[in-house]
Design an enzyme around this catalytic site. Structure first.
Site, PDB file in Angstrom:
ATOM      1  N   PRO A   2      32.499 -12.066  89.115  1.00 37.11           N
ATOM      2  CA  PRO A   2      31.798 -11.109  89.978  1.00 37.11           C
ATOM      3  C   PRO A   2      31.205 -11.794  91.218  1.00 37.11           C
ATOM      4  O   PRO A   2      30.618 -12.854  91.116  1.00 37.11           O
ATOM      5  CB  PRO A   2      30.674 -10.575  89.082  1.00 37.11           C
ATOM      6  CG  PRO A   2      30.954 -11.073  87.722  1.00 37.11           C
ATOM      7  CD  PRO A   2      31.855 -12.246  87.827  1.00 37.11           C
ATOM      8  N   GLU A   3      31.423 -11.183  92.365  1.00 36.80           N
ATOM      9  CA  GLU A   3      30.822 -11.670  93.596  1.00 36.80           C
ATOM     10  C   GLU A   3      29.740 -10.660  94.006  1.00 36.80           C
ATOM     11  O   GLU A   3      29.452  -9.722  93.269  1.00 36.80           O
ATOM     12  CB  GLU A   3      31.906 -11.825  94.676  1.00 36.80           C
ATOM     13  CG  GLU A   3      33.008 -12.793  94.248  1.00 36.80           C
ATOM     14  CD  GLU A   3      34.109 -12.968  95.291  1.00 36.80           C
ATOM     15  OE1 GLU A   3      33.834 -12.818  96.491  1.00 36.80           O
ATOM     16  OE2 GLU A   3      35.249 -13.250  94.897  1.00 36.80           O
TER      17      GLU A   3
END
Ligand SMILES: [Zn+2]
Length: 279
Positions: A2-3
């Site tokens: 996840p960014e």
């Protein structure tokens, strides 16, 4: 992994569900999480779910905040209590599961109207308590909340001899940009990933600043990008992968100049770019 857009997506979903509700119990199933959390006292209403860089922060009226870092494979899944799920309120859009699938379940935050389950197959994710939101450590500037201005960006670029792709991935300058969005941002800004940060022209800096915000905001609108691991708090997947312009398109024609998109691999990470229009 996840960014920033994926964490923001989870944050926006959880805030209206959890705000004002009381955390009754924090159940820690993974001993790795226990040392940091053993002094955290549940029992307080949640005031807000916020993001700080790539950290999701649950703020409570008393007893401080809990900062969740999803790292590689962490997921927070909301499971409303049975009566909530059936009553047709806002939470009913969420998948109701009568019991937790216990595989990879590391912690459960039990609220008065349901449970927030923390799943993490690789166990790199963390949950840590802090006294206040501002104490939550985040080395880099947040690109969307006003911390990063054009002037600051220019200053940061000027002092670095790194290539642009590596530069964008460094979390201690700008927080939250990972491999996918770095390729997309540089494509949008028409900047080569191999270009050295300090030689960027004024107009390239302007374009980079605009592209960072444009790409991240657009990804948030589409609830993030899903390749392998990311699921939002409803257990569903984001759709930004449909809008990717360059990532994953090696050998295909550039949508801007029709040259072939290239892929280079450095430190086991792929960079996708167009040699025709990214200079
Ligand atoms: Zn091109």
């Amino acid at each position: 992994m996840p960014e920033l857009p994926e964490v923001e997506t989870v944050c926006r979903q959880l805030d209206p569900i959890l705000r004002g509700r009381t955390l009754n119990r924090l159940q820690i199933l993974d001993t790795k999480l226990r040392p940091k959390l053993k002094c955290f006292a549940a029992g307080s209403p949640l005031t807000e779910v916020r993001r700080r860089g790539k950290l999701l922060v649950l703020c409570f009226a008393e007893g401080g905040v809990l900062a969740v870092h999803l790292r590689m494979t962490g997921r927070l899944i909301w499971q409303p209590a049975a009566d909530e799920a059936e009553s047709g309120n806002a939470a009913s859009m969420f998948v109701h599961q009568s019991s937790h699938a216990t595989k990879h379940l590391r912690a459960v935050l039990a609220f008065d109207h349901g449970e927030l389950a923390f799943y993490d197959s690789r166990r790199f994710g963390t949950i840590e308590p802090f006294t206040t939101f501002s104490e939550v450590p985040c080395a880099g500037l947040d690109p969307l909340n006003g911390e990063l201005s054009l002037a600051v960006l220019q200053q940061l670029l000027k002092s670095s001899k790194q290539t642009m792709k590596s530069w964008l991935l460094r979390q201690d300058r700008i927080a939250g940009i990972g491999n996918i969005y770095a390729s997309e941002i540089l494509f949008d800004a028409r900047i080569s990933p191999q270009k050295t940060a300090q030689v960027l022209s004024r107009s390239e800096c302007d374009r980079l600043f605009a592209s960072i915000r444009k790409i991240l905001r657009s990804a948030i609108e589409h609830c993030g990008t899903t390749f392998s691991d990311f699921q939002d708090s409803t257990g569903s997947v984001g759709s930004f992968q449909q809008y990717l312009q360059v990532y994953g398109r090696a050998g295909e024609r550039c949508r801007r100049c029709r040259k072939l998109v290239k892929r280079v691999v450095e430190q086991q990470r792929s960079t996708f770019y167009c040699p025709g229009c990214q200079r």
